[in-house]
Design a protein around this motif. Structure first.
Motif, PDB file in Angstrom:
ATOM      1  N   ASN A 162       4.552  -8.298  -0.096  1.00  0.00           N
ATOM      2  CA  ASN A 162       5.847  -8.553  -0.730  1.00  0.00           C
ATOM      3  C   ASN A 162       6.098  -7.582  -1.875  1.00  0.00           C
ATOM      4  O   ASN A 162       7.221  -7.085  -2.059  1.00  0.00           O
ATOM      5  CB  ASN A 162       5.892  -9.982  -1.278  1.00  0.00           C
ATOM      6  CG  ASN A 162       5.834 -11.024  -0.182  1.00  0.00           C
ATOM      7  OD1 ASN A 162       5.922 -10.674   1.000  1.00  0.00           O
ATOM      8  ND2 ASN A 162       5.673 -12.274  -0.540  1.00  0.00           N
ATOM      9  N   PHE A 163       5.061  -7.334  -2.651  1.00  0.00           N
ATOM     10  CA  PHE A 163       5.180  -6.446  -3.805  1.00  0.00           C
ATOM     11  C   PHE A 163       5.593  -5.039  -3.345  1.00  0.00           C
ATOM     12  O   PHE A 163       6.568  -4.475  -3.841  1.00  0.00           O
ATOM     13  CB  PHE A 163       3.839  -6.415  -4.551  1.00  0.00           C
ATOM     14  CG  PHE A 163       3.801  -5.481  -5.722  1.00  0.00           C
ATOM     15  CD1 PHE A 163       4.462  -5.798  -6.909  1.00  0.00           C
ATOM     16  CD2 PHE A 163       3.098  -4.285  -5.656  1.00  0.00           C
ATOM     17  CE1 PHE A 163       4.425  -4.940  -7.998  1.00  0.00           C
ATOM     18  CE2 PHE A 163       3.058  -3.422  -6.741  1.00  0.00           C
ATOM     19  CZ  PHE A 163       3.723  -3.749  -7.914  1.00  0.00           C
ATOM     20  N   LEU A 164       4.889  -4.498  -2.361  1.00  0.00           N
ATOM     21  CA  LEU A 164       5.188  -3.125  -1.925  1.00  0.00           C
ATOM     22  C   LEU A 164       6.566  -3.043  -1.271  1.00  0.00           C
ATOM     23  O   LEU A 164       7.305  -2.077  -1.487  1.00  0.00           O
ATOM     24  CB  LEU A 164       4.101  -2.617  -0.965  1.00  0.00           C
ATOM     25  CG  LEU A 164       2.699  -2.450  -1.575  1.00  0.00           C
ATOM     26  CD1 LEU A 164       1.700  -2.015  -0.508  1.00  0.00           C
ATOM     27  CD2 LEU A 164       2.691  -1.449  -2.739  1.00  0.00           C
ATOM     28  N   ASN A 165       6.923  -4.068  -0.498  1.00  0.00           N
ATOM     29  CA  ASN A 165       8.257  -4.041   0.121  1.00  0.00           C
ATOM     30  C   ASN A 165       9.353  -4.138  -0.940  1.00  0.00           C
ATOM     31  O   ASN A 165      10.368  -3.454  -0.852  1.00  0.00           O
ATOM     32  CB  ASN A 165       8.392  -5.169   1.151  1.00  0.00           C
ATOM     33  CG  ASN A 165       7.731  -4.777   2.469  1.00  0.00           C
ATOM     34  OD1 ASN A 165       7.694  -3.589   2.824  1.00  0.00           O
ATOM     35  ND2 ASN A 165       7.195  -5.756   3.188  1.00  0.00           N
ATOM     36  N   ALA A 166       9.138  -4.967  -1.954  1.00  0.00           N
ATOM     37  CA  ALA A 166      10.138  -5.106  -3.028  1.00  0.00           C
ATOM     38  C   ALA A 166      10.291  -3.795  -3.805  1.00  0.00           C
ATOM     39  O   ALA A 166      11.361  -3.500  -4.332  1.00  0.00           O
ATOM     40  CB  ALA A 166       9.743  -6.235  -3.980  1.00  0.00           C
ATOM     41  N   LEU A 167       9.243  -3.005  -3.858  1.00  0.00           N
ATOM     42  CA  LEU A 167       9.330  -1.712  -4.557  1.00  0.00           C
ATOM     43  C   LEU A 167       9.945  -0.622  -3.678  1.00  0.00           C
ATOM     44  O   LEU A 167      10.095   0.513  -4.115  1.00  0.00           O
ATOM     45  CB  LEU A 167       7.938  -1.245  -5.008  1.00  0.00           C
ATOM     46  CG  LEU A 167       7.208  -2.083  -6.055  1.00  0.00           C
ATOM     47  CD1 LEU A 167       5.945  -1.353  -6.506  1.00  0.00           C
ATOM     48  CD2 LEU A 167       8.081  -2.363  -7.261  1.00  0.00           C
ATOM     49  N   GLY A 168      10.266  -0.964  -2.414  1.00  0.00           N
ATOM     50  CA  GLY A 168      10.947   0.017  -1.569  1.00  0.00           C
ATOM     51  C   GLY A 168      10.045   0.756  -0.606  1.00  0.00           C
ATOM     52  O   GLY A 168      10.303   1.919  -0.266  1.00  0.00           O
TER      53      GLY A 168
ATOM     54  N   GLU B 150       1.973  -0.288   7.609  1.00  0.00           N
ATOM     55  CA  GLU B 150       1.887  -1.600   8.254  1.00  0.00           C
ATOM     56  C   GLU B 150       0.586  -2.311   7.865  1.00  0.00           C
ATOM     57  O   GLU B 150       0.569  -3.508   7.577  1.00  0.00           O
ATOM     58  CB  GLU B 150       1.964  -1.407   9.781  1.00  0.00           C
ATOM     59  CG  GLU B 150       1.863  -2.671  10.623  1.00  0.00           C
ATOM     60  CD  GLU B 150       2.985  -3.666  10.355  1.00  0.00           C
ATOM     61  OE1 GLU B 150       4.002  -3.264   9.736  1.00  0.00           O
ATOM     62  OE2 GLU B 150       2.832  -4.839  10.737  1.00  0.00           O
ATOM     63  N   ARG B 151      -0.493  -1.549   7.801  1.00  0.00           N
ATOM     64  CA  ARG B 151      -1.794  -2.121   7.422  1.00  0.00           C
ATOM     65  C   ARG B 151      -1.755  -2.670   5.982  1.00  0.00           C
ATOM     66  O   ARG B 151      -2.357  -3.686   5.677  1.00  0.00           O
ATOM     67  CB  ARG B 151      -2.847  -1.013   7.535  1.00  0.00           C
ATOM     68  CG  ARG B 151      -4.218  -1.522   7.815  1.00  0.00           C
ATOM     69  CD  ARG B 151      -5.136  -0.366   8.148  1.00  0.00           C
ATOM     70  NE  ARG B 151      -6.477  -0.677   7.679  1.00  0.00           N
ATOM     71  CZ  ARG B 151      -7.468   0.179   7.609  1.00  0.00           C
ATOM     72  NH1 ARG B 151      -7.280   1.435   7.986  1.00  0.00           N
ATOM     73  NH2 ARG B 151      -8.645  -0.199   7.168  1.00  0.00           N
ATOM     74  N   LEU B 152      -1.021  -1.986   5.109  1.00  0.00           N
ATOM     75  CA  LEU B 152      -0.955  -2.422   3.708  1.00  0.00           C
ATOM     76  C   LEU B 152      -0.040  -3.613   3.498  1.00  0.00           C
ATOM     77  O   LEU B 152      -0.262  -4.410   2.591  1.00  0.00           O
ATOM     78  CB  LEU B 152      -0.453  -1.284   2.808  1.00  0.00           C
ATOM     79  CG  LEU B 152      -1.273  -0.011   2.741  1.00  0.00           C
ATOM     80  CD1 LEU B 152      -0.775   0.870   1.602  1.00  0.00           C
ATOM     81  CD2 LEU B 152      -2.743  -0.318   2.541  1.00  0.00           C
TER      82      LEU B 152
ATOM     83  N   TYR C  19       1.052  -9.353   6.658  1.00  0.00           N
ATOM     84  CA  TYR C  19       0.303 -10.517   6.161  1.00  0.00           C
ATOM     85  C   TYR C  19      -1.016 -10.679   6.891  1.00  0.00           C
ATOM     86  O   TYR C  19      -1.974 -11.192   6.341  1.00  0.00           O
ATOM     87  CB  TYR C  19       1.123 -11.795   6.356  1.00  0.00           C
ATOM     88  CG  TYR C  19       2.149 -12.039   5.280  1.00  0.00           C
ATOM     89  CD1 TYR C  19       2.400 -11.094   4.297  1.00  0.00           C
ATOM     90  CD2 TYR C  19       2.860 -13.231   5.247  1.00  0.00           C
ATOM     91  CE1 TYR C  19       3.345 -11.314   3.319  1.00  0.00           C
ATOM     92  CE2 TYR C  19       3.805 -13.467   4.262  1.00  0.00           C
ATOM     93  CZ  TYR C  19       4.046 -12.509   3.304  1.00  0.00           C
ATOM     94  OH  TYR C  19       4.969 -12.739   2.338  1.00  0.00           O
ATOM     95  N   GLU C  20      -1.051 -10.268   8.158  1.00  0.00           N
ATOM     96  CA  GLU C  20      -2.281 -10.433   8.943  1.00  0.00           C
ATOM     97  C   GLU C  20      -3.340  -9.426   8.509  1.00  0.00           C
ATOM     98  O   GLU C  20      -4.510  -9.587   8.806  1.00  0.00           O
ATOM     99  CB  GLU C  20      -2.022 -10.249  10.450  1.00  0.00           C
ATOM    100  CG  GLU C  20      -1.291 -11.409  11.099  1.00  0.00           C
ATOM    101  CD  GLU C  20       0.159 -11.475  10.653  1.00  0.00           C
ATOM    102  OE1 GLU C  20       0.817 -10.407  10.608  1.00  0.00           O
ATOM    103  OE2 GLU C  20       0.622 -12.582  10.303  1.00  0.00           O
ATOM    104  N   GLN C  21      -2.891  -8.366   7.834  1.00  0.00           N
ATOM    105  CA  GLN C  21      -3.856  -7.355   7.399  1.00  0.00           C
ATOM    106  C   GLN C  21      -3.962  -7.415   5.867  1.00  0.00           C
ATOM    107  O   GLN C  21      -4.164  -8.483   5.320  1.00  0.00           O
ATOM    108  CB  GLN C  21      -3.454  -5.987   7.948  1.00  0.00           C
ATOM    109  CG  GLN C  21      -3.333  -6.021   9.485  1.00  0.00           C
ATOM    110  CD  GLN C  21      -3.079  -4.655  10.069  1.00  0.00           C
ATOM    111  OE1 GLN C  21      -3.879  -3.749   9.957  1.00  0.00           O
ATOM    112  NE2 GLN C  21      -1.937  -4.494  10.706  1.00  0.00           N
ATOM    113  N   MET C  22      -3.821  -6.288   5.170  1.00  0.00           N
ATOM    114  CA  MET C  22      -4.064  -6.325   3.727  1.00  0.00           C
ATOM    115  C   MET C  22      -2.913  -6.954   2.933  1.00  0.00           C
ATOM    116  O   MET C  22      -3.104  -7.370   1.797  1.00  0.00           O
ATOM    117  CB  MET C  22      -4.340  -4.907   3.217  1.00  0.00           C
ATOM    118  CG  MET C  22      -5.662  -4.367   3.758  1.00  0.00           C
ATOM    119  SD  MET C  22      -5.810  -2.595   3.541  1.00  0.00           S
ATOM    120  CE  MET C  22      -6.401  -2.506   1.852  1.00  0.00           C
ATOM    121  N   GLY C  23      -1.732  -6.993   3.530  1.00  0.00           N
ATOM    122  CA  GLY C  23      -0.553  -7.460   2.794  1.00  0.00           C
ATOM    123  C   GLY C  23      -0.613  -8.903   2.357  1.00  0.00           C
ATOM    124  O   GLY C  23       0.022  -9.295   1.366  1.00  0.00           O
TER     125      GLY C  23
END
Ligand code: SAH
Length: 330
Positions: free
Chosen positions: A271-277, A302-304, A307-311
């Motif tokens: 969520n954090f990385l997606n919110a940062l763009g 995608e790996r970062l 939710y199933e991986q590092m996210g």
């Protein structure tokens, strides 16, 4: 002498050691004697998977720096590994005032990794220095990042009635007494967090802590060992495997708030990385990439974030000196 024999000799002479002492000796031997990162090593971290990680964090730090009116500052990383994250942060902020105004401080205990970081960062900034601990920072605003650092700090483990230790049974390392761990505590994590939050509260700045860990339910035994990307028993390869514990974010948040800093999160890394763009950045990079590079950028991100991986596993918390919500936490 291998660390396993050294530990056995020490225990024979002095008696069982705490899990914290065991972890500390294993971790310092481990990082002092190798570069453990990547496919051929033991584990891989976010900045080694995608440049987008460091680029977004660089933009976050620059934004925070502007919030405190762009003064002279210290840009600090705890446990920089190969130096990749700081390299990406410095590249993306190269034309900003932050780059000009900040001295860079890298806190690294391992002499071998310090050498590797010096090579990675040779042309990245003109004022970089290394320290073994976070002591003696100048009285300036602090912008700090720690990715997979707190998990390497030692934890004590407690059974119902006593502390769990490492001793010897028939000359082999063994948990003594063994049993169900009901509580873990990391004075080392608390001490580092207190120092960061107190500095930020007094001199201004912001910190981002990213790691696997928990924020609510009390955890039992979270100590784990990884070698060649596989979990192994924590006593099997002391100093030759990556021993870590999950980070108690609730405890870190409590102590940061108790010294008067503002505390945010924890947010899931995805969520954090997606919110940062993250997705916008992916598209921008994709425009100049070959089809192969594009596919690798997509799968790395995608790996970062998934939710199933590092996210989902990795959490992000922030500490700031001002009460406005930092980006990524709303
Ligand atoms: N942040 C990096 C590497 C994480 S591995 C990345 O994301 O790739 C943990 C790092 O912390 C290594 O660089 C290790 O040598 C360092 N480290 C572990 N314990 C430390 C301690 N007590 N003091 C300083 N550095 C430590």
């Amino acid at each position: 002498m291998a660390l396993k024999e050294e530990l056995a000799e020490h225990i024979r002479a002095q008696g069982p050691i705490t899990i914290a002492e065991y972890m500390e000796r294993c971790v310092s031997h481990y990082y002092a004697t190798r570069d453990p990162f990547g496919a051929g090593g033991d584990f891989t971290t976010a900045p080694e998977i995608s440049q987008i990680f460091g680029e977004l964090i660089g933009a976050w730090i620059e934004d925070r720096w502007q919030h405190i009116s762009g003064a002279q500052a210290v840009l600090c990383e705890l446990g920089p590994g190969r130096g990749t994250l700081m390299k990406d942060i410095l590249r993306v902020t190269r034309n900003s005032g932050l780059h000009e105004s900040a001295d860079v401080v890298l806190v690294e205990a391992s002499p071998a990794l310090r050498e590797l970081q010096k090579r990675t960062l040779a042309y990245a900034h003109t004022r970089i220095r290394w320290q073994e601990t976070l002591m003696n920072l100048p009285p300036l605003p602090l912008f700090l990042i720690a990715n997979e650092f707190f998990d390497a700090l030692p934890v004590h483990q407690y059974l119902e009635k006593e502390e769990k230790k490492v001793g010897l049974i028939m000359n082999q390392l063994a948990f003594l007494p063994d049993g169900k761990v009901v509580r873990e505590a990391s004075p080392a994590c608390i001490a580092v967090m207190t120092q960061i939050a107190a500095h930020i509260q007094t001199h201004g700045g912001a910190a981002l802590i990213i790691d696997y860990g928990y924020d609510d339910a009390v955890q039992g035994d979270s100590v784990q060992a990884v070698k060649a990307h596989q979990f192994i028993h924590p006593l099997d390869a002391p100093g030759e495997s990556d021993i870590t514990a999950h980070v108690d974010f609730a405890a870190l948040k409590d102590v940061a708030a108790s010294v008067g800093a503002y505390v945010w999160g924890v947010a899931k890394q995805g969520n954090f990385l997606n919110a940062l763009g993250a997705q916008v950045r992916l598209l921008a990079l994709g425009k100049h990439a070959s089809p192969e590079q594009g596919a690798s950028l997509r799968s790395g991100l995608e790996r970062l974030v998934s939710y199933e991986q590092m996210g989902g596993l990795f959490k992000v918390m922030a500490v700031t000196s001002t009460p406005d919500v930092p980006s990524g936490f709303d």
